[in-house]
Design a protein around this motif. Sequence first.
Motif, PDB file in Angstrom:
ATOM      1  N   SER A  15       0.807  -1.217   0.000  1.00 67.11           N
ATOM      2  CA  SER A  15       0.000   0.000   0.000  1.00 67.11           C
ATOM      3  C   SER A  15       0.842   1.269   0.000  1.00 67.11           C
ATOM      4  CB  SER A  15      -0.933   0.004   1.215  1.00 67.11           C
ATOM      5  OG  SER A  15      -0.183  -0.108   2.397  1.00 67.11           O
ATOM      6  N   GLY A  16       2.160   1.168   0.227  1.00 62.65           N
ATOM      7  CA  GLY A  16       3.016   2.346   0.146  1.00 62.65           C
ATOM      8  C   GLY A  16       3.522   2.794   1.495  1.00 62.65           C
ATOM      9  N   THR A  17       4.152   3.959   1.497  1.00 63.32           N
ATOM     10  CA  THR A  17       4.796   4.458   2.700  1.00 63.32           C
ATOM     11  C   THR A  17       3.874   5.374   3.488  1.00 63.32           C
ATOM     12  OG1 THR A  17       5.683   6.363   1.520  1.00 63.32           O
ATOM     13  CG2 THR A  17       7.028   4.375   1.546  1.00 63.32           C
ATOM     14  N   ILE A  18       4.221   5.524   4.780  1.00 62.51           N
ATOM     15  CA  ILE A  18       3.560   6.543   5.576  1.00 62.51           C
ATOM     16  C   ILE A  18       4.187   7.881   5.219  1.00 62.51           C
ATOM     17  CG2 ILE A  18       3.102   4.898   7.430  1.00 62.51           C
ATOM     18  CD1 ILE A  18       5.365   6.279   9.014  1.00 62.51           C
ATOM     19  N   SER A  19       3.506   8.963   5.498  1.00 63.01           N
ATOM     20  CA  SER A  19       4.020  10.286   5.152  1.00 63.01           C
ATOM     21  C   SER A  19       5.045  10.761   6.179  1.00 63.01           C
ATOM     22  CB  SER A  19       2.878  11.295   5.079  1.00 63.01           C
ATOM     23  OG  SER A  19       2.369  11.548   6.383  1.00 63.01           O
ATOM     24  N   ALA A  20       5.806  11.776   5.796  1.00 61.71           N
ATOM     25  CA  ALA A  20       6.771  12.367   6.723  1.00 61.71           C
ATOM     26  C   ALA A  20       6.067  12.962   7.934  1.00 61.71           C
ATOM     27  CB  ALA A  20       7.591  13.438   6.002  1.00 61.71           C
ATOM     28  N   GLU A  21       4.904  13.545   7.714  1.00 64.09           N
ATOM     29  CA  GLU A  21       4.155  14.137   8.830  1.00 64.09           C
ATOM     30  C   GLU A  21       3.691  13.057   9.796  1.00 64.09           C
ATOM     31  OE1 GLU A  21       3.983  17.355   9.528  1.00 64.09           O
ATOM     32  OE2 GLU A  21       5.318  17.530   7.815  1.00 64.09           O
ATOM     33  N   ASP A  22       3.271  11.911   9.251  1.00 64.28           N
ATOM     34  CA  ASP A  22       2.872  10.795  10.118  1.00 64.28           C
ATOM     35  C   ASP A  22       4.057  10.331  10.957  1.00 64.28           C
ATOM     36  OD1 ASP A  22       0.295  10.802   9.141  1.00 64.28           O
ATOM     37  OD2 ASP A  22       0.690   9.276   7.608  1.00 64.28           O
ATOM     38  N   ALA A  23       5.228  10.260  10.319  1.00 61.29           N
ATOM     39  CA  ALA A  23       6.426   9.816  11.036  1.00 61.29           C
ATOM     40  C   ALA A  23       6.781  10.797  12.158  1.00 61.29           C
ATOM     41  CB  ALA A  23       7.595   9.676  10.061  1.00 61.29           C
ATOM     42  N   TYR A  45      12.549   7.110   7.994  1.00 61.09           N
ATOM     43  CA  TYR A  45      12.650   8.499   8.419  1.00 61.09           C
ATOM     44  C   TYR A  45      13.586   8.583   9.614  1.00 61.09           C
ATOM     45  CZ  TYR A  45       8.480   9.105   5.521  1.00 61.09           C
ATOM     46  OH  TYR A  45       7.596   9.116   4.475  1.00 61.09           O
ATOM     47  N   GLU A  46      14.461   9.579   9.591  1.00 55.73           N
ATOM     48  CA  GLU A  46      15.417   9.785  10.670  1.00 55.73           C
ATOM     49  C   GLU A  46      15.289  11.216  11.183  1.00 55.73           C
ATOM     50  OE1 GLU A  46      19.252   9.010   9.114  1.00 55.73           O
ATOM     51  OE2 GLU A  46      18.856   6.891   8.689  1.00 55.73           O
ATOM     52  N   MET A  88      16.578  17.042  27.163  1.00 54.68           N
ATOM     53  CA  MET A  88      16.956  15.757  26.591  1.00 54.68           C
ATOM     54  C   MET A  88      17.052  15.841  25.074  1.00 54.68           C
ATOM     55  SD  MET A  88      17.374  13.401  28.940  1.00 54.68           S
ATOM     56  CE  MET A  88      17.128  11.865  28.054  1.00 54.68           C
ATOM     57  N   GLU A  89      17.846  14.961  24.506  1.00 57.85           N
ATOM     58  CA  GLU A  89      17.975  14.847  23.060  1.00 57.85           C
ATOM     59  C   GLU A  89      17.574  13.427  22.662  1.00 57.85           C
ATOM     60  OE1 GLU A  89      21.406  16.540  20.663  1.00 57.85           O
ATOM     61  OE2 GLU A  89      21.879  14.406  20.626  1.00 57.85           O
ATOM     62  N   TYR A  90      16.641  13.332  21.724  1.00 64.92           N
ATOM     63  CA  TYR A  90      16.137  12.035  21.275  1.00 64.92           C
ATOM     64  C   TYR A  90      16.447  11.868  19.790  1.00 64.92           C
ATOM     65  CZ  TYR A  90      13.278  12.775  25.483  1.00 64.92           C
ATOM     66  OH  TYR A  90      12.843  13.036  26.753  1.00 64.92           O
ATOM     67  N   GLU A  91      17.055  10.758  19.424  1.00 62.42           N
ATOM     68  CA  GLU A  91      17.310  10.447  18.019  1.00 62.42           C
ATOM     69  C   GLU A  91      16.505   9.209  17.645  1.00 62.42           C
ATOM     70  OE1 GLU A  91      21.377  10.181  16.974  1.00 62.42           O
ATOM     71  OE2 GLU A  91      21.892  12.159  17.769  1.00 62.42           O
ATOM     72  N   PHE A  92      15.894   9.227  16.460  1.00 62.50           N
ATOM     73  CA  PHE A  92      14.991   8.131  16.096  1.00 62.50           C
ATOM     74  C   PHE A  92      15.123   7.749  14.633  1.00 62.50           C
ATOM     75  CE2 PHE A  92      12.692  12.146  15.633  1.00 62.50           C
ATOM     76  CZ  PHE A  92      12.168  12.050  14.355  1.00 62.50           C
ATOM     77  N   GLU A  93      14.745   6.503  14.350  1.00 64.78           N
ATOM     78  CA  GLU A  93      14.580   5.998  12.989  1.00 64.78           C
ATOM     79  C   GLU A  93      13.225   5.301  12.942  1.00 64.78           C
ATOM     80  OE1 GLU A  93      17.741   3.428  11.892  1.00 64.78           O
ATOM     81  OE2 GLU A  93      19.304   4.937  12.144  1.00 64.78           O
ATOM     82  N   ILE A  94      12.407   5.648  11.948  1.00 63.93           N
ATOM     83  CA  ILE A  94      11.054   5.098  11.841  1.00 63.93           C
ATOM     84  C   ILE A  94      10.898   4.422  10.483  1.00 63.93           C
ATOM     85  CG2 ILE A  94       8.600   5.692  11.717  1.00 63.93           C
ATOM     86  CD1 ILE A  94       9.132   7.896  13.726  1.00 63.93           C
ATOM     87  N   ASP A  95      10.405   3.194  10.503  1.00 63.80           N
ATOM     88  CA  ASP A  95      10.173   2.459   9.265  1.00 63.80           C
ATOM     89  C   ASP A  95       9.137   3.184   8.423  1.00 63.80           C
ATOM     90  OD1 ASP A  95      10.539  -0.510   8.012  1.00 63.80           O
ATOM     91  OD2 ASP A  95       8.496   0.213   7.724  1.00 63.80           O
ATOM     92  N   GLY A 143       5.598   2.174  10.091  1.00 62.90           N
ATOM     93  CA  GLY A 143       5.556   3.176  11.156  1.00 62.90           C
ATOM     94  C   GLY A 143       6.225   2.707  12.427  1.00 62.90           C
ATOM     95  N   ALA A 144       6.829   1.512  12.395  1.00 62.38           N
ATOM     96  CA  ALA A 144       7.505   0.991  13.582  1.00 62.38           C
ATOM     97  C   ALA A 144       8.758   1.812  13.871  1.00 62.38           C
ATOM     98  CB  ALA A 144       7.883  -0.468  13.380  1.00 62.38           C
ATOM     99  N   ILE A 145       9.016   2.054  15.164  1.00 62.80           N
ATOM    100  CA  ILE A 145      10.222   2.770  15.570  1.00 62.80           C
ATOM    101  C   ILE A 145      11.379   1.777  15.556  1.00 62.80           C
ATOM    102  CG2 ILE A 145      11.367   4.028  17.426  1.00 62.80           C
ATOM    103  CD1 ILE A 145       8.628   5.137  18.192  1.00 62.80           C
ATOM    104  N   ARG A 146      12.274   1.927  14.589  1.00 57.50           N
ATOM    105  CA  ARG A 146      13.380   1.001  14.418  1.00 57.50           C
ATOM    106  C   ARG A 146      14.501   1.278  15.421  1.00 57.50           C
ATOM    107  NH1 ARG A 146      14.506  -0.650   9.430  1.00 57.50           N
ATOM    108  NH2 ARG A 146      16.126  -1.871  10.501  1.00 57.50           N
TER     109      ARG A 146
END
Length: 338
Positions: free
Chosen positions: A269-277, A307-308, A316-323, A327-330
């Motif tokens: 079905s495709g990717t989630i949007s950047a805003e969703d991430a 998305y990174e 605090m500083e939070y760094e993330f990667e999202i599939d 939409g899973a937080i990798r």
Amino acid sequence: MKKLIAAALAALTIALFTACANAGQLAYIGDEAARAAALSGAGLSADAVTFTGTELTRRDGVEYYVVSFTSGDSRYESQVDALSGVVIQSETAPLSQSASSASGASITAEDAKAKALAHAGLAAADVTFIKAELDRDDGRLVYDVEFYTADNKEYDYEIDAATGDVVNFDYDVEHYAPPAASGNQSGAASAASLTAEDAKAKALAHAGLAAADVTFVKAELDRDDGRLVYDVEFYTADYKEYDYEIDAATGDVVSYDYDAESYAPPAASGTISAEDAKALALAQVPGAAASDIREFETDRDDGRVEYEGKIVYGGMEYEFEIDGYSGAIRSWEAEPLH
């Protein structure tokens, strides 16, 4: 006396927390204070234990330190509230059991070492171990196993602590002498005895796979410490990733990396949007707003969208990667600002 000192340190931590709260400047207590609180809860002193880990983590909106240590024939693991210094949970297990039966490990560190050695085709007498310790990778309990041989070949393994499966591994040949400089890039290319197709075939043969089983991401010439190599990357239908460096002159495997990803392949079905991430990331930091996202980009990891970004909020500083598909937080990392 030592127990009294440890208790005093824990009490001081809580007092500092209260003072900061009253001043409206709430802050994380830090690794040292978390260890002091864990020791106080266990009734032990610092000189009676060996610390094996201190990690800031977050679950269900609560941030806490996981402090692990051993003493005598027992292993301890405590969860210490990151703000108040209060011990939320504490567990003790005999070292003779699995390294952390309470955490879900079914095999011991020695079992994990044996699994890694068997996969590498080596015997314990052939290697020197650097470490074999429990860790968490994307929520999975694994053993990080590292060792090297007499000729300085290095091996890094992650072994699933529940099943004994190889989650990923890395091998690096460190003992070679770099070839003489060949000058410009065209000269470098002419020094290659293998073609890119040859390099792909070498990598596939080493991995025990056929070309029909994989999707190639790249196979291109590069230099690593003066040696001309092919960087070869590919993945399988079930999203196991392989990265190889193949010597462009000899066809030898210089290094390789394997990663068994635990998530399902992306839906059609495709990717989630950047805003969703962004919304998914902000939901992990209560109170944070879009303006607190300091970095954000769309990237591709072996052909897959992800998305990174970075959130800075509340000291605090939070760094993330999202599939980009599920939409899973990798990946999620949190640390106090310095």
